[in-house]
Design an enzyme around this catalytic site. Sequence first.
Site, PDB file in Angstrom:
ATOM      1  N   ASP A 188       0.814  -1.304   0.290  1.00 28.75           N
ATOM      2  CA  ASP A 188      -0.169  -0.137  -0.523  1.00 28.75           C
ATOM      3  C   ASP A 188       0.979   1.478  -0.041  1.00 28.75           C
ATOM      4  OD1 ASP A 188       0.450   0.542   2.724  1.00 28.75           O
ATOM      5  OD2 ASP A 188      -0.198  -0.527   3.523  1.00 28.75           O
ATOM      6  N   GLU A 189       0.421   1.956  -0.511  1.00 29.44           N
ATOM      7  CA  GLU A 189       0.993   3.280  -0.328  1.00 29.44           C
ATOM      8  C   GLU A 189       1.736   4.239   0.806  1.00 29.44           C
ATOM      9  OE1 GLU A 189      -0.619   8.193  -1.604  1.00 29.44           O
ATOM     10  OE2 GLU A 189      -1.670   7.116  -1.146  1.00 29.44           O
TER      11      GLU A 189
END
Length: 191
Positions: A50-51
């Site tokens: 994820d980011e």
Amino acid sequence: MPLHKHFKLYKPYGYISQMLSNDERQSRKKKFLSDLYPFPMGVMAIGRLDEKSEGLLLLTTDGKLSDMINRSGVEKEYYAQVDGQISDKEIKKLKEGVTIGVNGKKYLTKPCKVHIVDSPQFPDRSKKIRDSRHGPTSWISIIIKEGKYRQVRKMTSAVGFPTLRLVRIRIGSQTLKDLEPSQVISVKKLI
């Protein structure tokens, strides 16, 4: 039979694990893997980070290999910095499996390997993590063979120790060793 290309990348904090987006609004606001390196056409990330997560990301032009790695139960090792001094009691719960939410349903994670580690020496992150003035933190190693959406973060929260920093250090035999954030290396074989 086409010759496929394979890469390993140290994905830095703040990047999305995809090459680009068709959503124009997202394209203006987000950072993509294609911003880091001029990958050849057809390259795809194997799995995702994820980011807010960082670390090892494998990429390939071989869709069958990508699917095999994602579905075969290849070990993925993460170092998670958690909020507070985690105890053996919580480590045991994580090892045995905890209930997390996945797609609006309860899911019991599979047994995994977990242990406390000394603070690793990772490069500084672009966005600072709170410091010791806000209380103690612990680092743990978690080795899983599955990969539900935000699984490690949900697991540590389920035992009362939210993840502050998450770095994937290994997928199968490929490691993060000797890679710097944003660095890409072409490899002959992934697994």
